[in-house]
Design a protein around this motif. Structure first.
Motif, PDB file in Angstrom:
ATOM      1  N   HIS A   1      71.665  66.077  67.805  1.00 37.92           N
ATOM      2  CA  HIS A   1      72.868  65.456  67.250  1.00 37.92           C
ATOM      3  C   HIS A   1      73.540  64.584  68.299  1.00 37.92           C
ATOM      4  O   HIS A   1      73.985  63.472  68.021  1.00 37.92           O
ATOM      5  CB  HIS A   1      73.823  66.538  66.758  1.00 37.92           C
ATOM      6  CG  HIS A   1      75.109  65.989  66.210  1.00 37.92           C
ATOM      7  ND1 HIS A   1      75.166  65.245  65.057  1.00 37.92           N
ATOM      8  CD2 HIS A   1      76.377  66.069  66.686  1.00 37.92           C
ATOM      9  CE1 HIS A   1      76.426  64.893  64.814  1.00 37.92           C
ATOM     10  NE2 HIS A   1      77.171  65.376  65.805  1.00 37.92           N
ATOM     11  N   PHE A   2      73.591  65.082  69.548  1.00 39.45           N
ATOM     12  CA  PHE A   2      74.203  64.313  70.629  1.00 39.45           C
ATOM     13  C   PHE A   2      73.407  63.041  70.911  1.00 39.45           C
ATOM     14  O   PHE A   2      73.962  61.955  71.040  1.00 39.45           O
ATOM     15  CB  PHE A   2      74.287  65.178  71.891  1.00 39.45           C
ATOM     16  CG  PHE A   2      74.835  64.439  73.083  1.00 39.45           C
ATOM     17  CD1 PHE A   2      76.189  64.186  73.200  1.00 39.45           C
ATOM     18  CD2 PHE A   2      73.985  63.986  74.081  1.00 39.45           C
ATOM     19  CE1 PHE A   2      76.691  63.500  74.290  1.00 39.45           C
ATOM     20  CE2 PHE A   2      74.481  63.305  75.173  1.00 39.45           C
ATOM     21  CZ  PHE A   2      75.843  63.073  75.283  1.00 39.45           C
TER      22      PHE A   2
ATOM     23  N   SER B   1      71.518  61.388  68.965  1.00 36.63           N
ATOM     24  CA  SER B   1      71.618  60.417  67.870  1.00 36.63           C
ATOM     25  C   SER B   1      72.871  59.562  67.980  1.00 36.63           C
ATOM     26  O   SER B   1      72.975  58.519  67.337  1.00 36.63           O
ATOM     27  CB  SER B   1      71.615  61.152  66.522  1.00 36.63           C
ATOM     28  OG  SER B   1      72.807  61.910  66.368  1.00 36.63           O
ATOM     29  N   GLY B   2      73.814  59.992  68.795  1.00 38.03           N
ATOM     30  CA  GLY B   2      75.045  59.222  68.963  1.00 38.03           C
ATOM     31  C   GLY B   2      75.030  58.328  70.183  1.00 38.03           C
ATOM     32  O   GLY B   2      76.059  57.815  70.593  1.00 38.03           O
TER      33      GLY B   2
ATOM     34  N   THR C   1      76.154  53.273  74.806  1.00 35.28           N
ATOM     35  CA  THR C   1      77.344  53.640  74.051  1.00 35.28           C
ATOM     36  C   THR C   1      77.222  55.075  73.551  1.00 35.28           C
ATOM     37  O   THR C   1      76.229  55.430  72.916  1.00 35.28           O
ATOM     38  CB  THR C   1      77.557  52.692  72.863  1.00 35.28           C
ATOM     39  OG1 THR C   1      77.694  51.350  73.342  1.00 35.28           O
ATOM     40  CG2 THR C   1      78.811  53.079  72.084  1.00 35.28           C
ATOM     41  N   PHE C   2      78.225  55.868  73.842  1.00 31.10           N
ATOM     42  CA  PHE C   2      78.293  57.253  73.362  1.00 31.10           C
ATOM     43  C   PHE C   2      79.251  57.271  72.167  1.00 31.10           C
ATOM     44  O   PHE C   2      80.471  57.344  72.341  1.00 31.10           O
ATOM     45  CB  PHE C   2      78.771  58.170  74.481  1.00 31.10           C
ATOM     46  CG  PHE C   2      77.877  58.154  75.697  1.00 31.10           C
ATOM     47  CD1 PHE C   2      76.820  59.041  75.814  1.00 31.10           C
ATOM     48  CD2 PHE C   2      78.092  57.242  76.718  1.00 31.10           C
ATOM     49  CE1 PHE C   2      75.990  59.025  76.933  1.00 31.10           C
ATOM     50  CE2 PHE C   2      77.270  57.213  77.840  1.00 31.10           C
ATOM     51  CZ  PHE C   2      76.216  58.108  77.942  1.00 31.10           C
ATOM     52  N   LYS C   3      78.684  57.170  70.971  1.00 30.01           N
ATOM     53  CA  LYS C   3      79.479  56.972  69.766  1.00 30.01           C
ATOM     54  C   LYS C   3      80.480  58.095  69.532  1.00 30.01           C
ATOM     55  O   LYS C   3      81.616  57.854  69.115  1.00 30.01           O
ATOM     56  CB  LYS C   3      78.543  56.843  68.558  1.00 30.01           C
ATOM     57  CG  LYS C   3      77.704  55.573  68.561  1.00 30.01           C
ATOM     58  CD  LYS C   3      76.670  55.577  67.450  1.00 30.01           C
ATOM     59  CE  LYS C   3      77.307  55.693  66.078  1.00 30.01           C
ATOM     60  NZ  LYS C   3      76.282  55.689  65.003  1.00 30.01           N
ATOM     61  N   HIS C   4      80.070  59.330  69.786  1.00 29.41           N
ATOM     62  CA  HIS C   4      80.948  60.461  69.490  1.00 29.41           C
ATOM     63  C   HIS C   4      82.182  60.470  70.381  1.00 29.41           C
ATOM     64  O   HIS C   4      83.216  61.033  70.009  1.00 29.41           O
ATOM     65  CB  HIS C   4      80.180  61.777  69.645  1.00 29.41           C
ATOM     66  CG  HIS C   4      79.001  61.900  68.723  1.00 29.41           C
ATOM     67  ND1 HIS C   4      79.126  61.815  67.347  1.00 29.41           N
ATOM     68  CD2 HIS C   4      77.682  62.082  68.971  1.00 29.41           C
ATOM     69  CE1 HIS C   4      77.928  61.954  66.783  1.00 29.41           C
ATOM     70  NE2 HIS C   4      77.040  62.103  67.754  1.00 29.41           N
ATOM     71  N   TYR C   5      82.059  59.856  71.560  1.00 26.77           N
ATOM     72  CA  TYR C   5      83.187  59.823  72.491  1.00 26.77           C
ATOM     73  C   TYR C   5      83.866  58.460  72.535  1.00 26.77           C
ATOM     74  O   TYR C   5      84.842  58.269  73.268  1.00 26.77           O
ATOM     75  CB  TYR C   5      82.703  60.200  73.899  1.00 26.77           C
ATOM     76  CG  TYR C   5      82.152  61.606  73.971  1.00 26.77           C
ATOM     77  CD1 TYR C   5      83.005  62.696  74.131  1.00 26.77           C
ATOM     78  CD2 TYR C   5      80.785  61.838  73.861  1.00 26.77           C
ATOM     79  CE1 TYR C   5      82.507  63.986  74.187  1.00 26.77           C
ATOM     80  CE2 TYR C   5      80.276  63.130  73.919  1.00 26.77           C
ATOM     81  CZ  TYR C   5      81.135  64.200  74.080  1.00 26.77           C
ATOM     82  OH  TYR C   5      80.641  65.477  74.134  1.00 26.77           O
ATOM     83  N   LYS C   6      83.289  57.491  71.797  1.00 23.76           N
ATOM     84  CA  LYS C   6      83.829  56.135  71.756  1.00 23.76           C
ATOM     85  C   LYS C   6      83.923  55.535  73.166  1.00 23.76           C
ATOM     86  O   LYS C   6      84.907  54.901  73.537  1.00 23.76           O
ATOM     87  CB  LYS C   6      85.192  56.110  71.075  1.00 23.76           C
ATOM     88  CG  LYS C   6      85.159  56.567  69.627  1.00 23.76           C
ATOM     89  CD  LYS C   6      86.539  56.519  68.985  1.00 23.76           C
ATOM     90  CE  LYS C   6      86.486  56.998  67.534  1.00 23.76           C
ATOM     91  NZ  LYS C   6      87.821  56.982  66.901  1.00 23.76           N
TER      92      LYS C   6
ATOM     93  N   ARG D   1      87.665  53.780  77.791  1.00 16.40           N
ATOM     94  CA  ARG D   1      86.719  53.592  76.710  1.00 16.40           C
ATOM     95  C   ARG D   1      85.566  52.686  77.102  1.00 16.40           C
ATOM     96  O   ARG D   1      84.523  52.680  76.488  1.00 16.40           O
ATOM     97  CB  ARG D   1      87.428  53.023  75.464  1.00 16.40           C
ATOM     98  CG  ARG D   1      88.359  54.045  74.808  1.00 16.40           C
ATOM     99  CD  ARG D   1      87.562  55.217  74.258  1.00 16.40           C
ATOM    100  NE  ARG D   1      88.424  56.262  73.731  1.00 16.40           N
ATOM    101  CZ  ARG D   1      88.752  57.362  74.378  1.00 16.40           C
ATOM    102  NH1 ARG D   1      88.296  57.549  75.607  1.00 16.40           N
ATOM    103  NH2 ARG D   1      89.527  58.263  73.830  1.00 16.40           N
TER     104      ARG D   1
END
Length: 241
Positions: free
Chosen positions: A4-5, A7-8, A23-28, A235
């Motif tokens: 899951h991690f 994939s982000g 880019t770490f989508k879950h952490y923006k 960010r």
């Protein structure tokens, strides 16, 4: 959880592979690496590659980033095939070569002027990642006859390194001290000197002996100190190397 991690996470190469982005989508959060060996420009001209000590044109790409992390010196003293330029432009004149410490100081001052004139430090944190010391001569750490960091498994015994700080570190501190805006120095050069065992050594991707670069997994204190410098609400983080 691990899948899951992963994939982000999104990776990209931009500007003809000059910029790599993760880019770490879950952490923006996005982390970008700008590939440049010097803090100033190297232009291809009819006479060859010209290192321009008074020019920083890429600044417009960086100044809107939340955290800027700069790093240079590693390639400044290289010559021959490993030198990434053919001529130097300094104070309007083209030269075949120049004292490398003078060139380094001039380039840093050009970068410093750019920070003072172009960076809004109310929104952008500026960090300079000090000088990574090398360990190719055992005399430096009281082991005559040792030629590199291979098989070094313990730090230097003591809190003061025999040779003192590299000259380039004094240049960095001098330039940063004279910048009007806040610039944070990641001042771990002395700590790194004590860690002759904390280089990648033979564990690298070019099949040689690397006793110059930092190896953060081998020296966790470096990573801890580095993280303390970063803002928790950042960010976008941009490395220039």
């Amino acid at each position: 959880m691990g899948q899951h991690f992963l994939s982000g996470i999104i990776t990209q190469d931009l500007h003809n592979h000059t910029v790599s982005t993760v880019t770490f989508k879950h952490y923006k959060v996005s982390v970008m690496l700008f590939r440049s060996l010097y803090l100033v420009d190297v232009d291809k001209e009819t006479i060859g590659r010209v290192l321009k000590l008074n020019s920083v044109r890429n600044g417009n790409l960086w100044k809107e980033i939340d955290v800027l992390i700069f790093n240079t010196w590693h390639r400044w003293h290289r010559r021959g095939l490993k030198q990434q330029w053919d001529y130097v432009q300094f104070d309007g004149k083209i030269r075949k070569d120049i004292d490398r410490t003078v060139a380094f100081r001039t380039a840093l001052r050009t970068w410093a002027k750019w920070v003072d004139s172009d960076v809004d430090t109310n929104r952008t944190k500026v960090i300079f990642q000090g000088i990574s010391p090398s360990h190719y001569n055992g005399i430096d750490w009281n082991e005559p006859g040792v030629r590199n960091c291979s098989r070094q498994t313990t730090p230097f015994k003591g809190s003061i390194y025999p040779t003192g700080l590299p000259l380039a570190e004094y240049v960095v501190k001098e330039v940063i001290r004279n910048i009007k805006k806040p610039v944070h120095l990641l001042d771990i050069t002395m700590l790194s000197q004590l860690r002759k065992d904390a280089h990648p050594s033979t564990y690298n991707d070019f099949n040689g002996m690397d006793c110059t670069h930092w190896s953060l997994p081998a020296s966790p204190i470096h990573g801890i100190y580095f993280c303390m410098q970063l803002s928790s609400n950042s960010r976008e983080i941009w490395f220039r190397h």
